[in-house]
Design a protein around this motif. Structure first.
Motif, PDB file in Angstrom:
ATOM      1  N   GLU A 213       7.878  -2.246   0.317  1.00 37.34           N
ATOM      2  CA  GLU A 213       7.789  -2.695   1.720  1.00 37.34           C
ATOM      3  C   GLU A 213       7.759  -1.521   2.695  1.00 37.34           C
ATOM      4  N   GLY A 214       7.288  -1.816   3.884  1.00 41.68           N
ATOM      5  CA  GLY A 214       7.124  -0.803   4.929  1.00 41.68           C
ATOM      6  C   GLY A 214       5.802  -1.048   5.627  1.00 41.68           C
ATOM      7  N   ASP A 215       5.791  -0.871   6.934  1.00 43.34           N
ATOM      8  CA  ASP A 215       4.575  -1.160   7.705  1.00 43.34           C
ATOM      9  C   ASP A 215       3.539  -0.037   7.551  1.00 43.34           C
ATOM     10  N   ILE A 216       2.275  -0.415   7.754  1.00 45.37           N
ATOM     11  CA  ILE A 216       1.155   0.528   7.628  1.00 45.37           C
ATOM     12  C   ILE A 216       0.543   0.726   9.014  1.00 45.37           C
ATOM     13  N   LEU A 217       0.453   1.986   9.461  1.00 43.40           N
ATOM     14  CA  LEU A 217      -0.186   2.320  10.742  1.00 43.40           C
ATOM     15  C   LEU A 217      -1.522   2.999  10.443  1.00 43.40           C
ATOM     16  N   PRO A 271      11.098 -11.567   7.310  1.00 43.63           N
ATOM     17  CA  PRO A 271      11.471 -11.039   5.992  1.00 43.63           C
ATOM     18  C   PRO A 271      10.302 -11.137   5.003  1.00 43.63           C
ATOM     19  N   ASN A 272      10.255 -10.174   4.079  1.00 44.34           N
ATOM     20  CA  ASN A 272       9.239 -10.123   3.025  1.00 44.34           C
ATOM     21  C   ASN A 272       7.814 -10.181   3.602  1.00 44.34           C
ATOM     22  N   CYS A 273       7.613  -9.432   4.680  1.00 45.97           N
ATOM     23  CA  CYS A 273       6.296  -9.427   5.331  1.00 45.97           C
ATOM     24  C   CYS A 273       5.987  -8.009   5.806  1.00 45.97           C
ATOM     25  N   ARG A 274       4.774  -7.570   5.545  1.00 47.66           N
ATOM     26  CA  ARG A 274       4.352  -6.221   5.945  1.00 47.66           C
ATOM     27  C   ARG A 274       3.426  -6.316   7.160  1.00 47.66           C
ATOM     28  N   ARG A 275       3.589  -5.384   8.092  1.00 49.10           N
ATOM     29  CA  ARG A 275       2.667  -5.338   9.234  1.00 49.10           C
ATOM     30  C   ARG A 275       1.617  -4.251   9.016  1.00 49.10           C
ATOM     31  N   PHE A 276       0.368  -4.595   9.302  1.00 46.57           N
ATOM     32  CA  PHE A 276      -0.705  -3.604   9.386  1.00 46.57           C
ATOM     33  C   PHE A 276      -0.933  -3.398  10.888  1.00 46.57           C
ATOM     34  N   ILE A 277      -0.705  -2.209  11.404  1.00 43.66           N
ATOM     35  CA  ILE A 277      -0.934  -1.942  12.833  1.00 43.66           C
ATOM     36  C   ILE A 277      -2.155  -1.033  12.932  1.00 43.66           C
ATOM     37  N   GLY A 291       9.512   1.047  11.916  1.00 37.66           N
ATOM     38  CA  GLY A 291       9.191   0.321  10.685  1.00 37.66           C
ATOM     39  C   GLY A 291       7.993   0.863   9.941  1.00 37.66           C
ATOM     40  N   VAL A 292       7.271   1.829  10.535  1.00 30.46           N
ATOM     41  CA  VAL A 292       6.087   2.394   9.868  1.00 30.46           C
ATOM     42  C   VAL A 292       6.532   3.353   8.761  1.00 30.46           C
ATOM     43  N   VAL A 293       6.011   3.133   7.571  1.00 32.29           N
ATOM     44  CA  VAL A 293       6.325   3.997   6.422  1.00 32.29           C
ATOM     45  C   VAL A 293       5.052   4.646   5.886  1.00 32.29           C
ATOM     46  N   TYR A 294       3.904   3.991   6.120  1.00 34.46           N
ATOM     47  CA  TYR A 294       2.617   4.505   5.625  1.00 34.46           C
ATOM     48  C   TYR A 294       1.665   4.717   6.801  1.00 34.46           C
ATOM     49  N   VAL A 295       1.035   5.884   6.842  1.00 33.85           N
ATOM     50  CA  VAL A 295       0.044   6.174   7.886  1.00 33.85           C
ATOM     51  C   VAL A 295      -1.288   6.465   7.219  1.00 33.85           C
ATOM     52  N   ILE A 296      -2.350   5.868   7.744  1.00 35.71           N
ATOM     53  CA  ILE A 296      -3.714   6.184   7.289  1.00 35.71           C
ATOM     54  C   ILE A 296      -4.420   6.855   8.457  1.00 35.71           C
ATOM     55  N   ASP A 297      -4.857   8.092   8.250  1.00 31.35           N
ATOM     56  CA  ASP A 297      -5.456   8.887   9.328  1.00 31.35           C
ATOM     57  C   ASP A 297      -6.937   9.097   9.050  1.00 31.35           C
ATOM     58  N   SER A 298      -7.783   8.484   9.917  1.00 31.99           N
ATOM     59  CA  SER A 298      -9.233   8.611   9.742  1.00 31.99           C
ATOM     60  C   SER A 298      -9.723  10.028  10.048  1.00 31.99           C
TER      61      SER A 298
END
Length: 548
Positions: A213-217, A271-277, A291-298
């Motif tokens: 778990e962890g949100d994705i930015l 609960p038990n839900c991931r956010r894609f921002i 809450g952001v744990v993963y970053v995707i950088d274009s």
């Protein structure tokens, strides 16, 4: 009170501010500088003798940070804590802490060059090097000398070269506040992808299916890219086998988003839900999303660039700088150790990326800024020798003077004209201000006000034909006026006039696939511009007709 790193430095900050007119504070991302500094100075009593002003380069940040501070202080937004952005002012006589865009503070200094209502001026996010912030730095340098006994200036930033700014302000003190960052693991692509959008989609889904778990930015370049990626992510998440992984919410984040949509980004997921921002570079430093744990950088950003040779702006997708890449990566380490997926190879980062972002002042038309400085009527300000942190090219300044001369804002000696003074009263680009004055002469002010207001919207108001919208519609959108072959300006005018004929009906906007919030904003802007023109008309000999 928020448990943020800057709070531990409160005493040190207070002592330094007490003893010095100017202080530079380098607060790393996540330190809490944007929300806490104003409150510290409020507690210290600086709001007893004036307002604490905090400038932001972006409208969204001014609104969301003021909302957060009002919440923390337990007051209603618009009372003790408020904000002011172009065409919107939520402050009152009770306001003691005021968040405002750097452009609004510049406009305020037109009517009150000493800015006497403020006891403290904080220039926040100065590392973004917006054109207005750079001009404010030069004006603050002058103002601090004139108001040495009753004004404090703080310049705060995440990554700015603090030594450079300290030197600019006669070696003023420099404080560094560490951020609350956990380690971030960085992954590079082997090659640059042919489509950063498709690559972002694949990377995001891989993380969703495989990582805990962890949100994705996800950093995209603009609203169009964001809407496309949000739509594709929704399709992909929907097609996953039920129960194969956690639930997901997909949220866009960009400057044109309605406030109620922006607020969703700051609410924790169920609960038990991931956010894609999916965000523009607004999420690099201006806004912090917990809450952001993963970053995707274009690796890209959309940048407005001005070419003095052609007199034209272009909105280009360009590579980010190393500073921006590091800011983006840091967003993954706010709440726990994180991961950053860079969609470019390490050699591109090392060899191709500029160390820092080119300041806006070196890639913008300076006509509006020069007109502003001329209208201040300060005898000690010479435009060509104005004290900039990074001076613009002589070519850019000469281009600005030439543009202003061609539209009668300055005379052959470079002095501001009566028309130029009138133009400076309008919160518009000089060319649009001049258009309104000329339209008044030709009896078409009503139409010109509409076009100026439509062009002032933060978003494109020509109807979109995105697949996402069409999928949701039962019927195809109705046909709007097409400009009768005269181009976008006339089409925008015709659209607004049709809406006017339909009594500004919101349902009409929806039927024609137009952004309701954008159109309501335009209506308000047009009303304000009309009021300014009427006020000007009373005092200016060359303006006699009244705006409708």
């Amino acid at each position: 009170m928020a448990n943020l790193p800057i709070v531990q430095f409160e005493k040190k900050i207070e002592e330094t501010v007490d003893q010095n007119p100017v202080v530079v504070i380098i607060g790393e991302t996540g330190s809490g500088k944007s929300t806490q500094l104003s409150q510290m100075l409020h507690r210290k009593g600086y709001t007893n003798s004036g307002i604490v002003a905090v400038t932001q380069p972006r409208r969204v940040a001014a609104v969301s940070v003021s909302r957060r501070v009002a919440q923390e202080l337990g007051v209603r937004l618009g009372e003790e804590v408020g904000y002011a952005i172009r065409f919107e002012d939520r402050t009152s006589e009770r306001t003691r802490i005021k968040y405002l865009t750097d452009g609004v503070l510049l406009r305020e200094s037109l009517s009150n060059p000493e800015l006497n209502q403020y006891s403290v001026i904080i220039l926040d996010e100065a590392h973004e090097r917006s054109l207005n912030t750079d001009i404010l730095l030069g004006l603050m340098k002058r103002l601090v000398k004139r108001r040495a006994s009753n004004l404090k200036v703080l310049i705060t930033s995440a990554t700015l070269d603090g030594e450079k700014v300290s030197k600019f302000f006669s070696d003023c003190p420099l404080l560094t506040v560490p951020g609350k960052l956990f380690p971030v693991e960085i992954f590079y692509s082997k090659e640059r992808p042919t489509s950063y959008l498709e690559s972002s989609l694949k990377t995001a889904m891989d993380i969703h299916v495989r990582e805990p778990e962890g949100d994705i930015l996800i950093f995209m370049t603009g609203q169009d890219d964001i809407e496309k990626l949000v739509s594709k992510l929704e399709d992909k998440v929907r097609s996953l086998e039920e129960g194969s992984c956690m639930d997901a919410i997909i949220l866009p984040l960009h400057g044109s988003l309605p406030p109620e949509m922006q607020v969703r980004v700051f609410s924790p997921p169920p609960p038990n839900c991931r956010r894609f921002i999916v965000a523009t570079n607004i999420a690099e430093t201006s806004l912090t999303v917990d809450g952001v744990v993963y970053v995707i950088d274009s690796g890209y950003v959309k940048q407005r660039q001005y070419n003095p040779a052609t007199g034209m702006y272009s909105l280009d997708v360009v590579q980010i700088s190393k500073v921006q890449a590091n800011q983006r990566a840091g967003r993954a380490g706010r709440t726990r150790p994180g991961k950053c997926y860079r969609l470019y190879p390490s050699r591109v980062y090392n060899d191709d990326f500029l160390d820092v972002t080119v300041p806006e002042i070196q890639r913008s038309s300076l006509a509006g800024s020069v007109l502003y400085l001329k209208s201040l009527d300060l005898p000690d300000i010479d435009i060509l020798k104005f004290d900039f942190l990074d001076p613009p090219s002589t070519e850019s300044l000469e281009d600005a003077l030439k543009q202003l001369y061609l539209i009668d804002a300055i005379d052959e000696n470079g002095s501001i004209t009566s028309i130029g003074r009138t133009m400076a009263e309008l919160p518009l680009e000089p060319s649009l201000s001049r258009t309104l004055i000329e339209a008044n002469e030709y009896g078409c002010l009503s139409q010109a006000l509409t076009v100026a207001a439509m062009l002032s919207a933060e978003t494109n108001l020509l109807p979109g034909r995105s697949k996402n919208n069409e999928k949701k519609r039962k019927y195809p959108p109705l046909e709007l006026p097409d400009g009768s072959g005269f181009g976008d300006h006339i089409q925008l005018l015709q659209i607004y006039e049709c809406w006017d004929e339909n009594d500004y009906d919101i349902g009409w906007c929806k039927d024609y696939d137009l952004q309701v919030r954008g159109m309501m904003f335009v209506k308000e802007v047009r009303k304000q511009l009309s009021q300014i023109m009427q006020k000007i008309a009373k005092g200016a000999s060359f303006l006699c007709a009244k705006a409708r």
